[in-house]
Design an enzyme around this catalytic site. Sequence first.
Site, PDB file in Angstrom:
ATOM      1  N   LYS A   1       7.578 -10.698   3.322  1.00 19.93           N
ATOM      2  CA  LYS A   1       7.174 -10.149   4.601  1.00 19.93           C
ATOM      3  C   LYS A   1       7.876 -11.052   5.579  1.00 19.93           C
ATOM      4  O   LYS A   1       6.879 -11.724   6.053  1.00 19.93           O
ATOM      5  CB  LYS A   1       5.732  -9.721   4.666  1.00 19.93           C
TER       6      LYS A   1
HETATM    7  N1  PLP Z   1       6.435  -1.607   3.764  1.00 23.09           N
HETATM    8  C1  PLP Z   1       6.758  -2.263   4.709  1.00 23.09           C
HETATM    9  C2  PLP Z   1       8.303  -2.555   5.056  1.00 23.09           C
HETATM   10  C3  PLP Z   1       5.636  -2.655   5.572  1.00 23.09           C
HETATM   11  O1  PLP Z   1       6.304  -3.527   6.987  1.00 23.09           O
HETATM   12  C4  PLP Z   1       4.505  -2.471   5.584  1.00 23.09           C
HETATM   13  C5  PLP Z   1       3.384  -2.952   6.403  1.00 23.09           C
HETATM   14  O2  PLP Z   1       3.850  -3.142   7.627  1.00 23.09           O
HETATM   15  C6  PLP Z   1       4.293  -1.978   4.308  1.00 23.09           C
HETATM   16  C7  PLP Z   1       5.156  -1.483   3.314  1.00 23.09           C
HETATM   17  C8  PLP Z   1       2.936  -1.447   4.087  1.00 23.09           C
HETATM   18  O3  PLP Z   1       2.100  -2.749   3.599  1.00 23.09           O
HETATM   19  P1  PLP Z   1       0.375  -2.795   3.648  1.00 23.09           P
HETATM   20  O4  PLP Z   1      -0.144  -1.703   3.139  1.00 23.09           O
HETATM   21  O5  PLP Z   1       0.346  -4.040   3.321  1.00 23.09           O
HETATM   22  O6  PLP Z   1       0.085  -2.930   5.386  1.00 23.09           O
END
Ligand code: PLP
Length: 287
Positions: free
Chosen positions: A149
């Site tokens: 991330k």
């Molecule tokens: N995919 C991406 C690219 C994201 O940036 C996010 C969250 O911001 C998610 C999926 C979903 O992740 P989470 O459920 O941990 O918030």
Amino acid sequence: MYVFLNDKIVPASEAKISIFDHGFLYGDGVFETMRSYGGVVFKLDEHIQRLFRSARFINLEVGRTPEEIKKALYKTLNANDLTDSYIRVSLSRGYGPIGIDPDLCKENTFTIITTEFKRYPDSFYLEGVDAIISNIRRNPKEALNPLIKSMNFLNNILAKIEAKKKQAFEAIMLNMEGYIAEGTVSNIFFVKDSSLYTPSLECSILDGITRGVVIELAKKRGIGVQEGKYIAEELLKADEIFLTNTSLEMVPVKRVNDTEFKVGEIYKLLHEEYKVEVKTYVNEKKL
Ligand code: PLP
């Protein structure tokens, strides 16, 4: 408003970092977004673990223990008198001369921003949101692994620009092999013949924490869950589609390009279960 900067709470107006910060110069850093309900951060351990994993991927020392981060986070929430909030934790390579060598930076930069959680419009949940299949492909995991991330978010931002131009809320990106990957800030699920489908972690996606919760809830309910490789045509033939992320929780999709979808029963059931899961978690942590 107060924020946490490196090792202390400071007023937001005094929280300054250098223009030589490699997070700013190169997008060299990682982050997490979280949500608190009634003063409790949902799935805090999982988010902190993922922050450490992202940092490990890019060879960045967090320089703080998970416990220290949790303390800092709750301190920031308390300083702002927040219970239902949106939380952004960022960790960059820090200050250093120009040049991409990570060793140029001696100390990372760590920040926590908390703001009051602004509810999305009810129509998102009752009617759904519009999405497009983006022309921008998701970064392949062999190049910049979406499991990180990272502050380097331009891949997602390019797809978001395309979505906005087409008046859509979310852009669904395919991976380089042509399989559905994920949204710009969300994971995607679809329902066909009462089974739930979602791209597997092999598809160049972030392993969303909400995604994990939804998969567990579906399994508990006896709903079949398949994690695999799916092409856009399969998505367009779905009975229902929904997106997941920490702040949205779960939101149905009412249109992908020109194909319309209804807000389905499985979505409704699982979102109710999700809300119960949040309540149970919050009550347990408050004890
Ligand atoms: N995919 C991406 C690219 C994201 O940036 C996010 C969250 O911001 C998610 C999926 C979903 O992740 P989470 O459920 O941990 O918030």
